[in-house]
Design an enzyme around this catalytic site. Structure first.
Site, PDB file in Angstrom:
ATOM      1  N   GLU A 173      -1.887   3.915  -4.298  1.00 46.23           N
ATOM      2  CA  GLU A 173      -0.898   3.252  -3.071  1.00 46.23           C
ATOM      3  C   GLU A 173      -0.142   4.060  -2.822  1.00 46.23           C
ATOM      4  OE1 GLU A 173      -1.357   0.353   0.236  1.00 46.23           O
ATOM      5  OE2 GLU A 173      -0.682  -0.388  -1.785  1.00 46.23           O
TER       6      GLU A 173
ATOM      7  N   ASN B 193       0.940   4.493   6.438  1.00 51.10           N
ATOM      8  CA  ASN B 193       1.368   4.198   4.984  1.00 51.10           C
ATOM      9  C   ASN B 193      -0.387   4.935   4.831  1.00 51.10           C
ATOM     10  OD1 ASN B 193       0.022   3.167   2.560  1.00 51.10           O
ATOM     11  ND2 ASN B 193       0.519   1.193   2.519  1.00 51.10           N
TER      12      ASN B 193
ATOM     13  N   LYS C 278      -3.707   3.445   7.346  1.00 53.35           N
ATOM     14  CA  LYS C 278      -3.871   2.137   6.518  1.00 53.35           C
ATOM     15  C   LYS C 278      -4.224   0.886   7.911  1.00 53.35           C
ATOM     16  CE  LYS C 278      -2.967  -1.182   2.859  1.00 53.35           C
ATOM     17  NZ  LYS C 278      -1.431  -1.418   2.263  1.00 53.35           N
TER      18      LYS C 278
ATOM     19  N   GLU D 113       5.289  -3.809   4.694  1.00 52.75           N
ATOM     20  CA  GLU D 113       4.728  -3.261   5.357  1.00 52.75           C
ATOM     21  C   GLU D 113       4.011  -3.313   6.792  1.00 52.75           C
ATOM     22  OE1 GLU D 113       0.590  -1.714   3.545  1.00 52.75           O
ATOM     23  OE2 GLU D 113       1.264  -3.336   1.896  1.00 52.75           O
TER      24      GLU D 113
ATOM     25  N   ASN E 128      -1.486  -1.272  -4.680  1.00 52.10           N
ATOM     26  CA  ASN E 128      -0.220  -1.790  -5.464  1.00 52.10           C
ATOM     27  C   ASN E 128       0.147  -3.734  -4.763  1.00 52.10           C
ATOM     28  OD1 ASN E 128       2.533   0.301  -5.320  1.00 52.10           O
ATOM     29  ND2 ASN E 128       0.130   0.803  -5.318  1.00 52.10           N
TER      30      ASN E 128
END
Length: 319
Positions: A53, A113, A130, A149, A200
Site C-alpha cells: 500500500e 487510497n 480502499k 486516512e 502500512n
C-alpha cells in the site's frame, strides 16, 4: 512429475516487501527499488508480484498538513506517469504482472487510497479504491503521530471486485480492509482464487494502549482465518521498518487456502518471497469444506447489511 501434477493450474506468485520510504526519498529512487525487486521476483519464477500500500511514498497520513499540501507532495494524478513508467516498462519486458498501491487524485480532484492490477503486458486491468479507512480526520496534537486516512482519502466508490487476469481470478483490497470479514466474503462469493493486498501498519496504536505484539498476531491470524474460511490464497505485502522514526510491522506473507503460511519475510527491509501457487487448492476447499451453494443461509444474515453497528437482539419465537 505425475499427470495430476502437470495438469494443476499454477501461478508463480511473489510478495515484494518494502523497507522504509522516508520523506526525503524521491519517486525515482523508490521506483528503482520496485524494479529491482520485480526483476528478482521474475528470476524466481514469479508471474505476479504484490507490492505494498502507498508504495511510492512514505506513509504520509501520519503527518498533519493541509489537503492541498498532501495532494501536491504525495498523490498521483495519472497512472502510469513518467516517474512510475519504468516499473510498467520492466513488467512488459519481463512478462510479469504486479499489484501496486498508491495515493490517487482523480481528474475530478477526488482523493483515494488506491491499488491497481497490471498484467504481463504492462496494462492496468483492474483498480480498487480502499473502503475501510481507519484512523481519524481531526488533529490529535498529543498523539505521537497522526493516522489521517479519513482526512486525506474518500471512501472507495465501488464494491469489492474480482478480475480474471494472469490466469487466475484475483481480488484486491488494502490494509485495514483485511481485518473485516465482509471484505473476503464479498470476493469469495465472486469465485476469487487469490486475494492480493498491501499494507502500512504502525507498530504503535495511537487510539488505545494495545500491546505491540498483538499487531503482528492479529495481522497473521486475520489473513490465515480469512484465507481458510473463504477458500482463497492470500498475498500481503508490507511497507515496514522505521520511516523517519515511525515504526511499522513487517510480516509479509503468502497464505494458502488451508490457512497455512506458505512463505513469510524475515526482515523489515526490501525482501522478496515467492511460491508456486496451486490455484486448484482454492476450489478443493470450496467444493469440500465451504460449499457455499449447499450450506450458506443468507436469509438469516440480514443484519450484516441492515446494521452498521450493534443493536438490540432480534425478536425470538416463544419457547
Amino acid at each position: 512429475m505425475s499427470e495430476t501434477g502437470k495438469n494443476k493450474r499454477r501461478i508463480g506468485l511473489a510478495v515484494a516487501q518494502m523497507g522504509p520510504v522516508h520523506l526525503a526519498d524521491t519517486r525515482e529512487r523508490v521506483v528503482g527499488r520496485l524494479v529491482e525487486m520485480l526483476r528478482e521476483a521474475h528470476g524466481r519464477g514469479a508471474e505476479l508480484v504484490v507490492f505494498p500500500e502507498l508504495a511510492l511514498t512514505t506513509f504520509f497520513p501520519r503527518y498533519w498538513m493541509s489537503d492541498e499540501e498532501a495532494r501536491q507532495r504525495f498523490f498521483e494524478t495519472a497512472m502510469p506517469n513518467p516517474q512510475v513508467q519504468p516499473l510498467f516498462d520492466a513488467a512488459r519486458e519481463l512478462g510479469v504482472g504486479f499489484y501496486l498501491g498508491y495515493a490517487e487524485l482523480t481528474p475530478e480532484g477526488v482523493p483515494f487510497n488506491t491499488a491497481i492490477l497490471v498484467d504481463k503486458a504492462g496494462t492496468i486491468v483492474g483498480k480498487y479504491r480502499k473502503i475501510h479507512l481507519p484512523g481519524h480526520d481531526d488533529h490529535k496534537p498529543d498523539a505521537p503521530f497522526q493516522h489521517l486516512e479519513k482526512k486525506f482519502f474518500n471512501v472507495g466508490d465501488e464494491p469489492f471486485g474480482v478480475w480474471d487476469a494472469l490466469g487466475a481470478r484475483i481480488g484486491m483490497c488494502l490494509c485495514n480492509d483485511r481485518r473485516w470479514p465482509e471484505t473476503w466474503r464479498m470476493m469469495s462469493l465472486q469465485s476469487a482464487e487469490l486475494v492480493v493486498l498491501g499494507y502500512n501498519t504502525p507498530s504503535h496504536n495511537i487510539h488505545w494502549p494495545e500491546p505491540v505484539h498483538l499487531r503482528m498476531h492479529h495481522h497473521l491470524i486475520t489473513l490465515q482465518a480469512s484465507a481458510y474460511q473463504n477458500c482463497v490464497w492470500a498475498a500481503a505485502a508490507a511497507k515496514c521498518g522505521s520511516e523517519d522514526g515511525h515504526h511499522m510491522i513487517g510480516g509479509s506473507v503468502i497464505v494458502a487456502p488451508t490457512g497455512e503460511i506458505a512463505a513469510q519475510t524475515v526482515t523489515e527491509d526490501d525482501e522478496v518471497i515467492a511460491v508456486n501457487v496451486d490455484l486448484d487448492l482454492a476450489e478443493t476447499f470450496r467444493r469440500n469444506v465451504f460449499d457455499f451453494a449447499r450450506h450458506r443461509r443468507p436469509e438469516h444474515y440480514s443484519l450484516i447489511t441492515e446494521r452498521v453497528g450493534p443493536g438490540a437482539p432480534l425478536p425470538r419465537k416463544p419457547v
